[in-house]
Design a protein around this motif. Structure first.
Motif, PDB file in Angstrom:
ATOM      1  N   GLU A   1     -71.079 -35.906  44.537  1.00  0.00           N
ATOM      2  CA  GLU A   1     -71.899 -34.699  44.374  1.00  0.00           C
ATOM      3  C   GLU A   1     -71.366 -33.843  43.216  1.00  0.00           C
ATOM      4  OE1 GLU A   1     -74.777 -33.647  45.784  1.00  0.00           O
ATOM      5  OE2 GLU A   1     -74.829 -35.645  46.685  1.00  0.00           O
TER       6      GLU A   1
ATOM      7  N   ALA B   1     -72.651 -35.349  40.109  1.00  0.00           N
ATOM      8  CA  ALA B   1     -74.089 -35.080  39.981  1.00  0.00           C
ATOM      9  C   ALA B   1     -74.330 -33.657  39.480  1.00  0.00           C
ATOM     10  CB  ALA B   1     -74.797 -35.308  41.308  1.00  0.00           C
TER      11      ALA B   1
ATOM     12  N   ARG C   1     -78.260 -38.421  37.931  1.00  0.00           N
ATOM     13  CA  ARG C   1     -77.782 -37.888  39.215  1.00  0.00           C
ATOM     14  C   ARG C   1     -77.691 -39.000  40.268  1.00  0.00           C
ATOM     15  NH1 ARG C   1     -80.421 -31.795  39.343  1.00  0.00           N
ATOM     16  NH2 ARG C   1     -78.808 -30.897  37.996  1.00  0.00           N
TER      17      ARG C   1
END
Length: 164
Positions: A103, A106, A97
């Motif tokens: 994002e 992740a 991550r």
């Protein structure tokens, strides 16, 4: 369009190639071989270019799984082509991550045992069998097999959703 899954452990010689082999077998048994691709990598490059640990190969063969494997290190650029990145323990999850460029990338990283409905949610790690004996590799395989059905169901849902 092929749905791509990559399993990730530390050195890519024990847990992640085992998970790759088991999941590949599940995908083939489900008739999804042309729609889902699985591979594996490590968070570190200690074993790049090596084959899987002989104990991994042995426990897989004893249980009817095939494996043709060369260890490699996970690369940040792979996030763009992967749909799901499966970490074998919480340390891998955190490392992946952190490595993710966005994002959205992740969010692609999940723990394998999160797909096992019988797993203890307080400990979703697949233990590293490297420093132990054959029993650790057998236990690792049991954990991988237990989670593979749930993972396959989740991937099937995504693949069918793309086709709709």
């Amino acid at each position: 369009m092929t749905y791509r899954v990559c399993f990730v452990c530390t050195g890519n010689i024990c847990r992640s190639p085992m998970a790759e082999a088991v999941f590949h077998a599940r995908v083939e048994d489900a008739g999804l071989g042309g729609l889902v691709a699985a591979d594996s990598a490590g968070t570190d490059g200690w074993h790049e270019g090596e084959g899987a640990d002989p104990r991994t190969v042995a426990v897989l063969a004893e249980n009817g799984y095939a494996l043709d494997h060369t260890a490699r290190r996970f690369q940040q650029s792979w996030f763009a082509r992967l749909d799901l990145v499966i970490a074998l323990d919480a340390g891998h999850l955190r490392a992946l991550r952190r490595l993710a460029p966005t994002e959205r990338d992740a969010a692609k990283v999940r723990l394998l045992r999160s797909y096992d409905p019988a797993a203890d949610t307080g400990d979703l790690d697949v233990s590293d069998p490297y420093y132990g004996g054959a029993d650790g590799f057998e236990e690792c395989l049991e954990m991988v097999e237990a989670a593979s059905g749930g993972l396959l169901a989740a991937v099937r849902e995504q693949v069918e959703g793309r086709a709709a």
